[in-house]
Design an enzyme around this catalytic site. Structure first.
Site, PDB file in Angstrom:
ATOM      1  N   SER A  68      -8.265  -5.008   4.544  1.00  0.00           N
ATOM      2  CA  SER A  68      -8.833  -4.709   3.218  1.00  0.00           C
ATOM      3  C   SER A  68      -9.228  -5.964   2.425  1.00  0.00           C
ATOM      4  O   SER A  68      -8.863  -6.108   1.254  1.00  0.00           O
ATOM      5  CB  SER A  68      -7.850  -3.861   2.397  1.00  0.00           C
ATOM      6  OG  SER A  68      -7.557  -2.669   3.055  1.00  0.00           O
ATOM      7  N   SER A  73      -7.318  -5.590  -6.046  1.00  0.00           N
ATOM      8  CA  SER A  73      -8.407  -6.183  -5.252  1.00  0.00           C
ATOM      9  C   SER A  73      -9.730  -6.121  -6.011  1.00  0.00           C
ATOM     10  O   SER A  73      -9.867  -5.377  -6.991  1.00  0.00           O
ATOM     11  CB  SER A  73      -8.538  -5.447  -3.920  1.00  0.00           C
ATOM     12  OG  SER A  73      -9.240  -4.238  -4.105  1.00  0.00           O
ATOM     13  N   ASP A  78       0.815  -1.205   0.000  1.00  0.00           N
ATOM     14  CA  ASP A  78       0.000   0.000   0.000  1.00  0.00           C
ATOM     15  C   ASP A  78       0.860   1.271   0.000  1.00  0.00           C
ATOM     16  O   ASP A  78       1.959   1.280   0.560  1.00  0.00           O
ATOM     17  CB  ASP A  78      -0.900  -0.010   1.246  1.00  0.00           C
ATOM     18  CG  ASP A  78      -2.038   0.996   1.122  1.00  0.00           C
ATOM     19  OD1 ASP A  78      -2.324   1.448   0.005  1.00  0.00           O
ATOM     20  OD2 ASP A  78      -2.631   1.341   2.161  1.00  0.00           O
ATOM     21  N   GLY A  79       0.346   2.303  -0.643  1.00  0.00           N
ATOM     22  CA  GLY A  79       1.011   3.603  -0.587  1.00  0.00           C
ATOM     23  C   GLY A  79       1.596   4.093  -1.899  1.00  0.00           C
ATOM     24  O   GLY A  79       2.174   5.173  -1.950  1.00  0.00           O
ATOM     25  N   ASN A  80       1.436   3.296  -2.950  1.00  0.00           N
ATOM     26  CA  ASN A  80       1.978   3.722  -4.252  1.00  0.00           C
ATOM     27  C   ASN A  80       1.387   5.047  -4.709  1.00  0.00           C
ATOM     28  O   ASN A  80       2.107   5.935  -5.173  1.00  0.00           O
ATOM     29  CB  ASN A  80       1.641   2.690  -5.333  1.00  0.00           C
ATOM     30  CG  ASN A  80       2.416   1.421  -5.193  1.00  0.00           C
ATOM     31  OD1 ASN A  80       3.375   1.363  -4.444  1.00  0.00           O
ATOM     32  ND2 ASN A  80       1.998   0.398  -5.914  1.00  0.00           N
ATOM     33  N   ARG A  92      -5.285  -2.089   8.453  1.00  0.00           N
ATOM     34  CA  ARG A  92      -6.476  -2.887   8.146  1.00  0.00           C
ATOM     35  C   ARG A  92      -6.107  -3.973   7.135  1.00  0.00           C
ATOM     36  O   ARG A  92      -5.045  -3.910   6.514  1.00  0.00           O
ATOM     37  CB  ARG A  92      -7.618  -2.004   7.637  1.00  0.00           C
ATOM     38  CG  ARG A  92      -7.283  -1.157   6.444  1.00  0.00           C
ATOM     39  CD  ARG A  92      -8.511  -0.411   5.907  1.00  0.00           C
ATOM     40  NE  ARG A  92      -8.098   0.579   4.946  1.00  0.00           N
ATOM     41  CZ  ARG A  92      -8.092   1.897   5.144  1.00  0.00           C
ATOM     42  NH1 ARG A  92      -8.517   2.414   6.290  1.00  0.00           N
ATOM     43  NH2 ARG A  92      -7.687   2.721   4.207  1.00  0.00           N
ATOM     44  N   ARG A  95     -11.633   2.431  -8.869  1.00  0.00           N
ATOM     45  CA  ARG A  95     -10.673   3.507  -9.185  1.00  0.00           C
ATOM     46  C   ARG A  95     -10.919   4.073 -10.584  1.00  0.00           C
ATOM     47  O   ARG A  95     -11.566   3.423 -11.408  1.00  0.00           O
ATOM     48  CB  ARG A  95      -9.245   2.945  -9.101  1.00  0.00           C
ATOM     49  CG  ARG A  95      -8.916   2.541  -7.704  1.00  0.00           C
ATOM     50  CD  ARG A  95      -7.477   2.207  -7.517  1.00  0.00           C
ATOM     51  NE  ARG A  95      -7.278   1.928  -6.107  1.00  0.00           N
ATOM     52  CZ  ARG A  95      -6.126   1.972  -5.471  1.00  0.00           C
ATOM     53  NH1 ARG A  95      -5.019   2.274  -6.124  1.00  0.00           N
ATOM     54  NH2 ARG A  95      -6.053   1.722  -4.192  1.00  0.00           N
ATOM     55  N   TRP A 128     -11.654  -1.941  -8.690  1.00  0.00           N
ATOM     56  CA  TRP A 128     -12.361  -1.534  -9.917  1.00  0.00           C
ATOM     57  C   TRP A 128     -13.039  -0.190  -9.746  1.00  0.00           C
ATOM     58  O   TRP A 128     -13.440   0.447 -10.723  1.00  0.00           O
ATOM     59  CB  TRP A 128     -13.409  -2.586 -10.305  1.00  0.00           C
ATOM     60  CG  TRP A 128     -12.832  -3.924 -10.627  1.00  0.00           C
ATOM     61  CD1 TRP A 128     -12.835  -5.028  -9.817  1.00  0.00           C
ATOM     62  CD2 TRP A 128     -12.129  -4.313 -11.819  1.00  0.00           C
ATOM     63  NE1 TRP A 128     -12.190  -6.078 -10.439  1.00  0.00           N
ATOM     64  CE2 TRP A 128     -11.750  -5.678 -11.666  1.00  0.00           C
ATOM     65  CE3 TRP A 128     -11.792  -3.660 -13.010  1.00  0.00           C
ATOM     66  CZ2 TRP A 128     -11.055  -6.378 -12.653  1.00  0.00           C
ATOM     67  CZ3 TRP A 128     -11.098  -4.368 -13.979  1.00  0.00           C
ATOM     68  CH2 TRP A 128     -10.737  -5.701 -13.802  1.00  0.00           C
ATOM     69  N   HIS A 154       2.860   3.681  -8.879  1.00  0.00           N
ATOM     70  CA  HIS A 154       2.761   2.238  -9.136  1.00  0.00           C
ATOM     71  C   HIS A 154       4.027   1.739  -9.822  1.00  0.00           C
ATOM     72  O   HIS A 154       4.522   0.658  -9.523  1.00  0.00           O
ATOM     73  CB  HIS A 154       1.533   1.929  -9.991  1.00  0.00           C
ATOM     74  CG  HIS A 154       0.235   2.202  -9.278  1.00  0.00           C
ATOM     75  ND1 HIS A 154      -0.045   1.664  -8.045  1.00  0.00           N
ATOM     76  CD2 HIS A 154      -0.835   2.972  -9.599  1.00  0.00           C
ATOM     77  CE1 HIS A 154      -1.249   2.081  -7.648  1.00  0.00           C
ATOM     78  NE2 HIS A 154      -1.740   2.877  -8.572  1.00  0.00           N
ATOM     79  N   LEU A 156      10.911 -20.703  -5.606  1.00  0.00           N
ATOM     80  CA  LEU A 156       9.995 -19.746  -4.962  1.00  0.00           C
ATOM     81  C   LEU A 156       8.688 -19.729  -5.745  1.00  0.00           C
ATOM     82  O   LEU A 156       8.706 -19.746  -6.975  1.00  0.00           O
ATOM     83  CB  LEU A 156      10.616 -18.335  -4.975  1.00  0.00           C
ATOM     84  CG  LEU A 156       9.665 -17.179  -4.628  1.00  0.00           C
ATOM     85  CD1 LEU A 156       9.294 -17.195  -3.151  1.00  0.00           C
ATOM     86  CD2 LEU A 156      10.299 -15.826  -4.966  1.00  0.00           C
TER      87      LEU A 156
HETATM   88  C1  FPP Z   1      -1.841  -0.025  -3.370  1.00  0.00           C
HETATM   89  O1  FPP Z   1      -1.411   1.298  -3.305  1.00  0.00           O
HETATM   90  C2  FPP Z   1      -1.240  -0.702  -4.522  1.00  0.00           C
HETATM   91  C3  FPP Z   1      -1.935  -1.244  -5.545  1.00  0.00           C
HETATM   92  C4  FPP Z   1      -3.414  -1.235  -5.628  1.00  0.00           C
HETATM   93  C5  FPP Z   1      -1.248  -1.873  -6.686  1.00  0.00           C
HETATM   94  C6  FPP Z   1       0.049  -2.545  -6.420  1.00  0.00           C
HETATM   95  C7  FPP Z   1       0.789  -2.678  -7.700  1.00  0.00           C
HETATM   96  C8  FPP Z   1       2.142  -2.636  -7.842  1.00  0.00           C
HETATM   97  C9  FPP Z   1       3.097  -2.579  -6.730  1.00  0.00           C
HETATM   98  C10 FPP Z   1       2.733  -2.666  -9.205  1.00  0.00           C
HETATM   99  C11 FPP Z   1       2.369  -3.829 -10.035  1.00  0.00           C
HETATM  100  C12 FPP Z   1       2.713  -5.099  -9.379  1.00  0.00           C
HETATM  101  C13 FPP Z   1       3.145  -6.211  -9.994  1.00  0.00           C
HETATM  102  C14 FPP Z   1       3.405  -7.411  -9.161  1.00  0.00           C
HETATM  103  C15 FPP Z   1       3.413  -6.314 -11.432  1.00  0.00           C
HETATM  104  P1  FPP Z   1      -2.501   2.467  -3.445  1.00  0.00           P
HETATM  105  O2  FPP Z   1      -2.593   2.819  -4.874  1.00  0.00           O
HETATM  106  O3  FPP Z   1      -3.771   2.046  -2.805  1.00  0.00           O
HETATM  107  O4  FPP Z   1      -1.797   3.622  -2.641  1.00  0.00           O
HETATM  108  P2  FPP Z   1      -2.520   4.779  -1.807  1.00  0.00           P
HETATM  109  O5  FPP Z   1      -3.044   4.147  -0.555  1.00  0.00           O
HETATM  110  O6  FPP Z   1      -1.403   5.720  -1.545  1.00  0.00           O
HETATM  111  O7  FPP Z   1      -3.586   5.350  -2.676  1.00  0.00           O
END
Ligand code: FPP
Length: 225
Positions: A181, A57, A12-14, A179, A63, A61, A29, A123
């Site tokens: 989620s 998740s 989380d946090g991207n 959480r 988003r 969808w 991301h 793995l």
């Molecule tokens: C949650 O952060 C992250 C996601 C919903 C996507 C995760 C995807 C990646 C790390 C890249 C693709 C992965 C692979 C394995 C190819 P958020 O967007 O909810 O962050 P926020 O809480 O800051 O909004």
């Protein structure tokens, strides 16, 4: 010392990282994917056999379409570019989640990636894609009903998306949110939970190893004393 078979991660946090550093959630991301690659290598180094990554998740969808499209294109590009590499490194890829809503092009890439890597043993990466625990349980009970078998703990386990995968020893969630989620609600019953303040792109190998080290020292009782 506890052995670690399985680590599960809510990355989380991207989005927040992207907005803060690049004024774009999508670039967050992209940065998150770099962390994925680092953690993957470190998981192998630590001889951990299963790594589950929550990539998308059943609720994601909601988003904006632009972000959804970007996330799936990132995954598509990653697999097309890296699957041979993963295979050479004896990594098996398995998708957990509801494949029904995944577009035909990506679905084919996913199926192909699973097929190519199916015999690898070093793995196993479980990529949780269109995954939601409630959806998984609904699917499990539908299967049990269809197969006309008894509702037992063993039969539930065997009919989850995660059949044949041991429950996670460790759950890590980055992004300063405590959480679950809708993630692996059944499988996390006895996992140790680590909630990290750092956003996923800032999460380092050092942070990962600190968690692994701390887990190894914990006394796990599983209801016993
Ligand atoms: C949650 O952060 C992250 C996601 C919903 C996507 C995760 C995807 C990646 C790390 C890249 C693709 C992965 C692979 C394995 C190819 P958020 O967007 O909810 O962050 P926020 O809480 O800051 O909004």
């Amino acid at each position: 010392m506890n052995q670690i078979q399985h680590v599960a991660i809510i990355m989380d946090g991207n989005g927040r990282w992207g907005l803060k550093h690049k004024k774009s959630r999508n670039l967050g991301h992209k940065a998150g994917l770099i962390t994925v690659e680092k953690i993957l290598k470190e998981t192998i180094k630590n001889k951990i056999k299963f790594l589950t990554l929550f990539a998308f998740s059943t609720e994601n969808w909601k988003r904006p379409q632009k972000e959804i499209t970007y996330l799936f294109s990132l995954l598509e590009e990653f697999l097309l570019k890296k699957i041979e590499d993963l295979n050479k490194n004896q990594i098996k890829l398995r998708i957990i989640g509801n494949k029904k809503k995944i577009g035909p092009k990506l679905k084919k890439i996913l199926q192909n990636s699973e097929k190519i890597t199916k015999n690898n043993r070093r793995l196993q990466i479980n990529l949780a894609l269109n995954y939601g625990s409630k959806d998984e349980l609904l699917n499990t009970f539908t299967l049990i009903k269809k197969k006309k078998i008894k509702i037992t703990l063993e039969n539930i386990k065997k009919n989850l998306y995660t059949h044949n995968i041991p429950d996670p020893d460790i759950l890590i969630r980055t992004g300063n949110t405590k959480r679950l989620s809708n993630f692996m609600l059944w499988q996390l019953a006895y996992s140790e939970l680590y909630f990290e303040k750092k956003l996923w792109p800032d999460f380092t190998v050092k942070d990962y190893n600190r968690i692994i080290k701390s887990f190894k020292k914990i006394k796990r009782n599983f209801g016993n004393i």
